[in-house]
Design an enzyme around this catalytic site. Sequence first.
Site, PDB file in Angstrom:
ATOM      1  N   ARG A  12       0.940  -6.246  12.593  1.00  9.91           N
ATOM      2  CA  ARG A  12       0.378  -5.857  14.023  1.00  9.91           C
ATOM      3  C   ARG A  12       0.261  -6.951  15.004  1.00  9.91           C
ATOM      4  NH1 ARG A  12      -3.902  -1.165  12.033  1.00  9.91           N
ATOM      5  NH2 ARG A  12      -2.463  -0.126  10.486  1.00  9.91           N
ATOM      6  N   ARG A  16       1.975   0.831  10.164  1.00  7.69           N
ATOM      7  CA  ARG A  16       1.599   1.491   8.864  1.00  7.69           C
ATOM      8  C   ARG A  16       2.784   1.272   8.191  1.00  7.69           C
ATOM      9  NH1 ARG A  16      -3.022   4.059   7.784  1.00  7.69           N
ATOM     10  NH2 ARG A  16      -3.499   4.380  10.286  1.00  7.69           N
ATOM     11  N   SER A  44     -10.308  -6.136  10.109  1.00 11.34           N
ATOM     12  CA  SER A  44     -11.453  -5.592   9.721  1.00 11.34           C
ATOM     13  C   SER A  44     -12.415  -6.538   8.844  1.00 11.34           C
ATOM     14  CB  SER A  44     -11.282  -4.262   8.619  1.00 11.34           C
ATOM     15  OG  SER A  44     -12.353  -3.672   8.346  1.00 11.34           O
ATOM     16  N   ARG A  81       0.817  -1.234  -0.081  1.00  8.40           N
ATOM     17  CA  ARG A  81       0.182   0.162   0.189  1.00  8.40           C
ATOM     18  C   ARG A  81       0.943   1.263  -0.106  1.00  8.40           C
ATOM     19  NH1 ARG A  81      -4.838  -1.861   4.187  1.00  8.40           N
ATOM     20  NH2 ARG A  81      -5.371  -3.761   3.385  1.00  8.40           N
TER      21      ARG A  81
END
Length: 427
Positions: free
Chosen positions: A391, A277, A352, A262
């Site tokens: 994470r 991140r 998510s 990303r």
Amino acid sequence: MLDIKRIREEYESVKERVEFRGKGDFGLPNVRALDEKRRALLADVEAKKNRQNTVSREIPKMKKAGQDTTEIMAEMKALSTEIKELDGQVAEIEAELKEAMLDIPNTPGPLVPYGEDDSENVEVRKFSEPTKFDFEPKAHWEIGQDLDILDVDRAAKLAGTRFTVYKGLGARLERACINFMLDLHTFEQGYTEILPPFLANRATMTGTGQLPKFEEDMFYVPQKDFFLIPTAEVPLTNLHSQEIMDESELPMYLTAYTPCFRAEAGSAGRDTRGLIRQHQFNKVEMVKVCTPETSWDELEKLTDNAEEILQKLGLPYHVVRLCSGDMGFSSAMTYDIEVWMPSYGRYVEISSCSNCTDFQARRAGIRFRRGGKGKPEFAHTLNGSGLAVGRTVAAILENYQQADGSVVIPEVLRKYMGVDKIEAKDL
């Protein structure tokens, strides 16, 4: 994408749900105007083609009867030119309509709370209490540096910022998490493991909703018009694109480990330290394809599957239902699972889980047929992180750190690690 028939027949309701996201109408009025223009042109074309067909059948009869057909032949020639021009206009409007439809997000489900950003997400449940220490805890990047298992400086030399080199037991811990997650999903939760390509073409990226809206967030390979995948959701969901499955094949549970890439456009200054991140990170993903009537139950099960990993790891977390302003583009409803990070003093997203209803299936052409017969229907698709691996490693380092600087390995990972603890002497 949304169903154009639904937009046409339930416009005010669709508009209300789209605007419920709190970010405007996403060009929905333009879509309706284009659809109306297209339908009017199609009606005109159809009428002209019917006229053309009727007269064309009469011309041979007129000639046989010795009648002069010069005038009517000229009319048909002019009519043919008009039809050709109108067909061109229809094609242009259809292309414009399709492009406009791709910019409209999914409509939020009825249980989605209204809110502008993540501060208005609603806590649903909590597992365990935040970890407490009788010493001053360190952040995971400090722990990683002190134990010499994470190397940011050499990663920056190799690639730049927002990359990390894992070393020794740090690399083994990352791999242990991946294997543990995949084993749980496949041996206990009923998922089929897939190892997909890490590059995707433009059609595949469009199918799940990454394109065209979020192209700036992707890493692009122009030589082949490929994109590095931002998540395994992309190849897993598109695995059956442009196919018609039998109802007996559903529900379909798929899982995959992949690296994810990303650009993190627009996130300058956010989470610049550590593993939270990154431009490249590992993730285990879960994807479900099911019938429409079962998708909401499947969302609850999907979220349970992700939670089970954190429970077995003994990491404190809570589950929140995302508000309308914080939901993803393709989602109709999302649960975020957030793990406790002592260095942040708050919960941080680690999974998510979303029900995308038929939104992605319409874009990607994922359909099924009930009982092997009848008209094909669009399936519902769901996806969830199970889990974001970097994470997870960060959360383990922070929550399992000891006063002497070592890190205890969660019991379920020890068979993969071969050690119970990471200590400075384990370099």
